[in-house]
Design an enzyme around this catalytic site. Structure first.
Site, PDB file in Angstrom:
ATOM      1  CE  LYS A 115       7.146   6.335   5.316  1.00 28.82           C
ATOM      2  NZ  LYS A 115       7.469   6.716   3.973  1.00 28.82           N
ATOM      3  NE  ARG A 117      11.051  -6.984  -7.664  1.00 30.48           N
ATOM      4  CZ  ARG A 117      10.880  -5.919  -8.415  1.00 30.48           C
ATOM      5  NH1 ARG A 117      11.639  -4.860  -8.226  1.00 30.48           N
ATOM      6  NH2 ARG A 117       9.962  -5.880  -9.353  1.00 30.48           N
ATOM      7  CG  HIS A 151     -15.167  22.370   9.480  1.00 37.14           C
ATOM      8  ND1 HIS A 151     -16.157  23.314   9.581  1.00 37.14           N
ATOM      9  CD2 HIS A 151     -13.994  23.062   9.424  1.00 37.14           C
ATOM     10  CE1 HIS A 151     -15.624  24.530   9.544  1.00 37.14           C
ATOM     11  NE2 HIS A 151     -14.303  24.400   9.469  1.00 37.14           N
TER      12      HIS A 151
HETATM   13  O1  M6R Z   1       8.453   3.320  -6.258  1.00 38.28           O
HETATM   14  P1  M6R Z   1       7.457   4.422  -6.022  1.00 38.28           P
HETATM   15  O2  M6R Z   1       8.071   5.644  -5.462  1.00 38.28           O
HETATM   16  O3  M6R Z   1       6.642   4.734  -7.261  1.00 38.28           O
HETATM   17  O4  M6R Z   1       6.448   3.850  -4.945  1.00 38.28           O
HETATM   18  C1  M6R Z   1       5.304   4.577  -4.564  1.00 38.28           C
HETATM   19  C2  M6R Z   1       4.742   4.072  -3.261  1.00 38.28           C
HETATM   20  O5  M6R Z   1       4.377   2.725  -3.371  1.00 38.28           O
HETATM   21  C3  M6R Z   1       5.736   4.220  -2.107  1.00 38.28           C
HETATM   22  O6  M6R Z   1       6.168   5.534  -1.983  1.00 38.28           O
HETATM   23  C4  M6R Z   1       5.084   3.762  -0.781  1.00 38.28           C
HETATM   24  O7  M6R Z   1       4.040   4.605  -0.437  1.00 38.28           O
HETATM   25  C5  M6R Z   1       6.148   3.719   0.321  1.00 38.28           C
HETATM   26  N1  M6R Z   1       6.396   2.360   0.677  1.00 38.28           N
HETATM   27  C6  M6R Z   1       5.729   4.382   1.592  1.00 38.28           C
HETATM   28  O8  M6R Z   1       6.762   4.347   2.532  1.00 38.28           O
END
Ligand code: M6R
Length: 608
Positions: free
Chosen positions: A485, A27, A504
């Site tokens: 990723k 987190r 383009h």
């Molecule tokens: O918890 P969530 O699925 O809502 O989070 C959304 C994005 O923050 C999350 O998918 C983020 O893009 C990933 N860390 C990418 O790997």
């Protein structure tokens, strides 16, 4: 963002707090700290850096000794990562840990400065600590003090609070940031998320907005802001500890990539009955599905990319218009939605601030809301009209992999059910699609056989400063996920481009120094994509091509070829994403990056 924990029991708690925080580092991880009661004194240790830095600091200096305390791992919002901005914040009388953002802190800070308070950090949290102090001097009692503060602060918060006058007690309250109260034997906990308490207990309460918990070693009471006691239902966590640990893999990300076949099975199996998709258990009926004018899929990051695949598949199979958008854009663009529309929110954490805001907006505008969420009891899940839980288990690596995969699984089931409900496919066709979806886990196991090819592909990319991902149709949606990723964990800039759009403008970037990853798994578009690959090859680009193992690729098309097991085209994304994840993973490893905790990021983005 940020993880908070608290412990009250019979054991020395510094190690317990640090251990629990280690399960929440996803987190945020730019600083960490704990505050522990040594008798009736609150002793704080905190530092910029990882939890390991805090442990090291306590080893060399002082490790607070006591049986109750609070802890924090931070993802900076207000004020850079530094010792002084680290939590806990407070003084000798009151100490707090906070997850969230206090939106009106500047006004509150001015009020407190006017009352003679001095501030040492740049955080919004310090304002709450000082405001608690201010009202405690008036009220002389914790709950009344907290209630006064809640009436003043705006924004989102999960707070753990200790008062020196009340040793052995933790007070906790939340609004729009998650918080659970763990219920042990002779010990109780607070935490931002379930993995933090799993080692100690599986039973917990989900704290609702503005409920105030008072926690001692043998008792937990919860009241509302008027002081009336609230009876809560005990929740029971079914996630096992093993799945929250690395289990022999070098990184959580690699482990989670390998958990994808199981995650699909666990998510899909309960949603199949007599060979047909079965979402009725979540309250979704065929009649309901038939009734929508338009479907909106709104999410952030990887979850939004799962929605993009959903759009292609739903439009292709069910012939219903689907609009996909990024939550942070959608919420501010005065969207045209109403009671005839279905708004689908996708979120692993179920706590993403922008996605949650869209959910509330959609409800206000009369749309039906359906969320696809991994974390049970999370805000988005609880507030949606309908929820389909994905069963990926805890995803610890910041880079999302298995959560994306199970989001795709639900997208497919929804598409199949919609197509059947709308009479676009027969029962027989629907069953054939479902059966192939059920077979995907074994195809992914097969795909792990090309892991060394992905490792090799990564070795050809590791020195690049910038990359292009190209594809068409579903492969374009996959390119976006591959590109995200890679940049997220390897810090190599990359861009995903619709292969046909390159000429383009963007093709002017292509030189021998810019490798191109070309995704070409869709038969209908294969020749077109190959033409686009040849265009970049002609400009000197080294090409890594991801395609089916039934295709012969000559060296004038690609320098490196990653060949995939074949399933029907519409389902290929579930296979194709695996090498894209592995290429990103191995590039990050080869570059020596912190794979599971990339810089500047946090797993759960609870601020907008
Ligand atoms: O918890 P969530 O699925 O809502 O989070 C959304 C994005 O923050 C999350 O998918 C983020 O893009 C990933 N860390 C990418 O790997």
């Amino acid at each position: 963002m940020c993880g908070i924990v608290g412990y009250v029991g019979g054991k020395d708690c510094a190690d317990i707090l640090v251990d629990a925080l280690s399960k929440l580092e996803y987190r945020g991880y730019d600083s960490a700290g704990i505050a522990v009661f040594e008798g009736d004194r609150i002793v704080t240790e905190k530092t910029k850096g990882r939890l390991a830095d805090l442990t090291e600091k306590m080893k060399k200096g002082h490790k607070p000794s006591g049986t109750s305390g609070i802890g924090h791992t931070r993802w900076a919002t207000h004020g850079e990562p530094s010792d002084v901005n680290s939590h806990p914040h407070g003084n000798a009388k009151i100490s707090i840990v906070h997850n969230g953002i206090i939106e009106n802190y500047i006004r509150l800070k001015a009020f407190l400065i006017d009352k003679g308070y001095e501030f040492e950090s740049q955080t919004d949290t310090e304002t709450v600590a000082k405001l608690l102090d201010y009202y405690y001097n008036i009220e002389k009692e914790p709950i009344k003090t907290i209630t006064r503060v809640l009436a003043e602060i705006e924004g989102s918060y999960a707070l753990g609070i200790v008062f020196a006058d009340y040793p052995g007690k933790i007070y906790s309250v939340r609004k729009d940031s998650p918080l659970i109260v763990g219920l042990g034997e002779g010990e109780n906990f607070i935490a931002s998320d379930v993995p933090a308490i799993l080692k100690y207990t599986r039973d917990y309460y989900l704290l609702e907005c503005d409920e105030i918990a008072t926690i001692t070693s043998d008792n937990v009471t919860i009241c509302d802001i008027h002081g009336s006691e609230i009876k809560k239902e005990v929740q029971h966590a079914t996630w096992d500890i093993e799945s929250a640990e690395k289990g022999g893999y070098a990184h959580f990300m690699l482990k989670e990539i390998h958990e994808q076949p199981t995650a699909i099975k666990t998510t899909v199996s309960p949603r199949i009955m007599d060979g047909m998709p079965f979402l009725e258990e979540c309250g979704i009926t065929l009649d309901m599905l038939k009734s929508y004018r338009k479907i909106y899929i709104v999410a952030c990051g990887t979850a939004m990319h799962a929605g993009l695949v959903g759009k292609y598949v739903i439009e292709e199979l069910a012939r219903i218009e689907v609009v996909v958008d990024i939550a942070s854009e959608f919420r501010y663009r005065n969207p045209i939605i109403g009671s005839e529309d279905l708004v689908v929110l996708i979120s692993q954490s179920g706590e993403t601030a922008d996605t949650k805001a869209v959910l509330r907006l959609a409800k206000d505008m009369g749309a039906t809301t359906l969320s696809i969420v991994n974390v049970k009891g999370s805000s988005i899940a609880r507030e949606s009209d309908f929820v389909v839980y994905t069963h990926a288990g805890p995803e610890i690596s910041v880079a999302s992999t298995k959560a994306y995969m199970v989001q795709l699984s639900i997208m497919y089931l929804l598409a199949f059910e919609l197509a059947y409900a709308n009479g676009k496919i027969t029962e027989e066709e629907c069953k054939a699609l479902v059966s192939e979806l059920e077979n995907i886990p074994s195809k992914i196991e097969e795909t792990f056989g090309i892991e060394s090819d992905c490792q090799y592909a990564a070795s050809t990319l590791v020195n690049a400063e910038s990359l292009l991902y190209i594809g068409r149709g579903l492969d374009y949606a996959l390119s976006m996920e591959g590109s995200l990723k890679l940049k997220e964990i390897s810090y190599i800039h990359s861009e995903s481009y619709a292969a046909g759009e390159l000429k383009h403008g963007t093709i002017s970037l292509v030189t021998e120094d810019m490798p191109v990853i070309a995704v070409a798994t869709q038969d209908r578009l294969f020749d077109k994509t190959v033409s686009n690959i040849k265009e970049v090859k002609a400009r000197g680009a080294k090409v890594v091509m991801v395609t089916k193992n039934t295709v012969d690729v000559t060296s004038d098309v690609a320098d490196v070829v990653v060949k995939l097991p074949v399933v029907r085209d519409v389902l290929m994304p579930m296979i194709t994403v695996v090498p894209l994840q592995l290429i990103a993973y191995y590039t990050s490893v080869l570059k020596g990056c912190d794979v599971d905790k990339p810089r500047n990021l946090a797993k759960s983005v609870t601020v907008e």
